[in-house]
Structures are given as structure tokens and as C-alpha cells.
Scaffold this motif. Structure first.
Motif, mmCIF file in Angstrom:
data_model
loop_
_atom_site.group_PDB
_atom_site.id
_atom_site.type_symbol
_atom_site.label_atom_id
_atom_site.label_comp_id
_atom_site.label_asym_id
_atom_site.label_seq_id
_atom_site.Cartn_x
_atom_site.Cartn_y
_atom_site.Cartn_z
ATOM 1 N N GLU A 107 5.213 1.688 0.513
ATOM 2 C CA GLU A 107 5.222 0.847 1.714
ATOM 3 C C GLU A 107 6.341 -0.194 1.620
ATOM 4 O O GLU A 107 6.897 -0.434 0.549
ATOM 5 C CB GLU A 107 3.882 0.138 1.883
ATOM 6 N N PHE A 205 0.470 -1.625 15.340
ATOM 7 C CA PHE A 205 0.319 -0.445 14.495
ATOM 8 C C PHE A 205 0.464 -0.723 13.001
ATOM 9 O O PHE A 205 0.498 0.205 12.200
ATOM 10 C CB PHE A 205 1.313 0.640 14.906
ATOM 11 N N THR A 206 0.569 -1.987 12.593
ATOM 12 C CA THR A 206 0.724 -2.273 11.168
ATOM 13 C C THR A 206 -0.383 -3.186 10.653
ATOM 14 O O THR A 206 -1.007 -3.928 11.411
ATOM 15 C CB THR A 206 2.087 -2.942 10.872
ATOM 16 N N PRO A 229 1.465 1.063 7.738
ATOM 17 C CA PRO A 229 0.781 1.582 8.915
ATOM 18 C C PRO A 229 -0.695 1.226 8.846
ATOM 19 O O PRO A 229 -1.297 1.252 7.768
ATOM 20 C CB PRO A 229 0.998 3.096 8.807
#
Length: 262
Positions: A107, A205-206, A229
């Protein structure tokens, strides 16, 4: 009584403050601007701005860019920054920590601090996923919008937090207002846990993770962060936090970490 010296000193100090204001403004704008446009935007006398811009141009702190008398940050700032990094051993340690976090989690990892009363990403390492998440390094963001913000102001009292954060910064990107009392409660809970995670306020979306980097006095001077995500962040929450905390423990306690807040 001779009052010339104090008056002259105060004038020079105001000039320095204004010069830094110009530099900060251009950094935030990310594009060249004319001196008169700068003066209007920062609410300063045009004569003072023109005088300071010319001084900064002569010293290559600013450069002419974009035509029509527009100016932007000069290359000497890059050289000064490079000299700073050569003496700032913590930078290399930070880069190594971000590399490890990004490798272990796949990530995007970030090193974040305060700059005045705003939050900025100082360093970032993108993750290895095909779908990558990144942020603008050095962009000022309101503290309440961020996971890190709950940790970076934890050393302040409730009233100091209210006084420190501009009232308008409690308005979130979607137009809703975050109650200062709610924010302060989250600050205290985050400090007790040594972590803060939440679904990003900036996008839909995170999921964001933040843990503190402490100085020798156990004050949070920076944070290590992950931006993932949303589904992956929730699924791997404990693993990601453990990775961040291991890296934080290696960085914390190094007295060479300078807070950017002023």
C-alpha cells in the motif's frame, strides 16, 4: 531615547514574515504569479510585495517564470533543501521506513507533519498494487480532514486545539461540519490507542491509517500513514497497524526530528 534600532528591527522582522508568506503562497498555488496578483491574494501592500519579490529574485530564491513578469520558487531553494537533507540523517531513516512499509503491505505509505496549522505529506512511497493511491507531497490540508491530524495535535489542550485550527477547517469536503467537540474526543482516543484509522473524508474509496512518531519527550512530531483501498484496509487492519507501529518504534525517540509547526 533612541528608538531607531527597535523600529528598524521590527520592520526587518515584518519583512521576513512577509517574504515567507510569499514563498508559502507560491508553494500552495503551484504556479507562477505576478507580484500584483500575489499582493491581492495575501492582502499585502503592492509596494512591499514588489520590493520583496525583487529582493528574492536578486538572491535567486524566486525566479522569473511563465512570462509577463510572473515569478515562482527559485532553484536556490532546491539547493538549500539538498544541503539540509545531507545533514538531516533522519531523512534517510524515514525513506527506509516508508520503503519497508510499502513493501510489506503493498500500500501507499506516507510520512506526515504539521506545517503551521495545516497538515502536509512530507514523504511518500507508492504501493505495488496495480491500482495506486497517491497524494501531493507538500500540499497543505486542513488538520480535521486527516487521520494524522488526530495525533499531531494531541499535545495541545482542548482550548489550544480550538485556537490553533481555523474554524473554517472543520468544514469537510462534502460541505458538512465536523463538531470541534467530536474532533477533540477523537484526538484523545487516538492518543490513548496510539493509532487512528478511518474511511477517508477526502474521497469515498480509501481507508487511512496513522500512528505517531514521537520525539525524546514523547510528543507526536510526525506520523507514519497508510492509504489503502477501503475494503483491503478494513480486511487487513491489524496487520497494517502492526507494520506501521514497528516502523514508528524504530523512528521514535530520535531528537533530530524537527517539528514543522510554528
Amino acid at each position: 531615547m533612541d528608538t531607531t534600532a527597535p523600529t528598524s528591527t521590527a520592520k526587518r522582522a515584518r519583512g521576513l514574515d512577509r517574504a515567507f508568506e510569499i514563498l508559502d503562497f507560491l508553494r500552495d498555488q503551484k504556479s507562477p504569479m505576478r507580484p500584483n496578483e500575489i499582493a491581492v491574494q495575501i492582502g499585502a501592500p503592492r509596494s512591499s510585495v514588489y520590493e520583496l519579490v525583487n529582493l528574492l529574485l536578486r538572491n535567486e530564491i524566486l525566479e522569473l517564470a511563465g512570462g509577463d513578469g510572473r515569478v515562482f520558487l527559485g532553484r536556490k531553494l532546491y539547493f538549500l533543501g539538498a544541503a539540509y537533507e545531507e545533514q538531516f540523517d533522519f531523512t534517510r531513516e524515514c525513506e527506509a521506513a516508508l520503503e519497508t512499509i510499502a513493501h510489506e503491505t503493498r500500500e501507499t505509505s506516507q510520512f506526515c507533519m504539521l506545517d503551521g496549522n495545516k497538515y502536509i505529506v512530507v514523504r511518500m512511497k507508492e504501493g505495488a498494487r496495480p491500482f495506486r493511491i497517491s497524494s501531493d507531497v507538500g500540499q497543505s490540508v486542513p488538520i480535521p480532514w486527516t487521520a494524522s491530524g488526530r495525533l499531531l495535535v494531541a499535545h495541545l489542550s482542548d482550548q489550544e486545539i480550538i485556537d490553533f485550527i481555523p474554524p473554517q477547517d472543520f468544514q469537510l469536503p462534502n460541505g458538512e461540519w465536523l463538531e470541534p467537540a467530536v474532533f477533540i474526543r477523537e484526538v484523545r482516543e487516538a492518543w490513548l490507542k496510539g493509532e487512528f484509522t478511518f474511511d477517508s473524508i477526502v474521497d469515498s474509496f480509501t481507508h487511512c491509517f496513522a500512528v505517531p512518531v514521537l520525539d525524546a519527550n514523547r510528543r507526536c512530531v510526525a506520523t507514519l500513514c497508510l492509504v489503502a483501498p477501503r475494503e483491503d484496509g478494513i480486511e487487513n487492519r491489524e496487520e497494517y497497524l502492526l507494520c506501521l507501529k514497528r516502523a514508528s518504534q524504530r523512528l521514535s525517540g530520535q531528537t533530530s526530528v524537527p517539528p514543522l509547526s510554528r
